[in-house]
Design a protein around this motif. Sequence first.
Motif: not given
Length: 325
Positions: A135-136, A141-143, A178-182
């Motif tokens: 969650t954090t 990442l959203a922020q 890295q997955v979510f950043m991509n």
Amino acid sequence: KNGEYIKKWIPELKDVPVKDLHNWESKFKNYDIKKLGYFEPIVEYKKAREESDRSKRAEERFLAKMSHQIRTPLNAVIGMSYLLSETEINKEQEEYVEVISRSSNLLLNLINDILDYSKVNSGQIQVRQTPTDLTTMLNDLAQTFRLKSQGGSGSIKIATNLDMDNSFVLTDETLLNQVFMNLLSNAEKFTREGEIRIEAKVLSELENAITYQFTISDTGVGIAPERIDAIFQEFVQEEGIFLNSSDGTGLGLAITKRIVELLDGQIWVESELKVGTSIHVVLPFQRIEKVEIEKVETIEEKHIEHTDDVLHTLSVLVAEDNQMN
């Protein structure tokens, strides 16, 4: 010389005495002897495979070394352009510095993609599981992308809908990040206005095992139906209507897919042209309970007079093989 290789490759000859092997051709007419020719082709194949392996290892070493050698001066360019932007410069010079900074960061991203692809493709990446607060991580990442979107020319809202509990999970946080950043970078690239949404929900749970489905959706240009199956292939880019849509190597999603599979997960995409895209990732985790950390009372900070004078008496040792760094 002793017939062992013939016996190994032709089971029917297993019990034939070595002295009788000179007659094996006439006894086994059903074998095409010219095609069998086991000995020389086997040796040649082994040599070719060893040579191929050596070439592959050399290529991997070359990519890793060249990526490092290129990044070293490139980091100096990025750092110096930042320092230059902090000095007193006029409007025209500020635009020039911005071009240098943007271009050097783009080049650094390309090099990182190539290096990551080389590591993933050669099996050099190892999964190192550590307790992770999903969650954090996703909120952080959203922020990050909210702050990035504020500096852009478009108007993009970054939203989250995380249906998750507060427990930690065991996973490789670096690879997962890295997955979510991509995926978020890809959504941002093809979305000028509207919304990018991060969603998470529980698919299944059994005792400490839990499986989540994550979805990164956007209101961007979308993907044509005939191109959806190709977007996870290497060096494939989706044609967009924005100038920055051609940025990149076309490796980001290919790397992402490899990492998801490395984490025993699945990834797929749903998209509609000129409506938007949703990329779904399903990942299994081992859940662990959060450990409450006891807060330690902090000592009241005291102002130390002449701090600068104290610091000026200290020495710092920097070891570096490149003077520019």
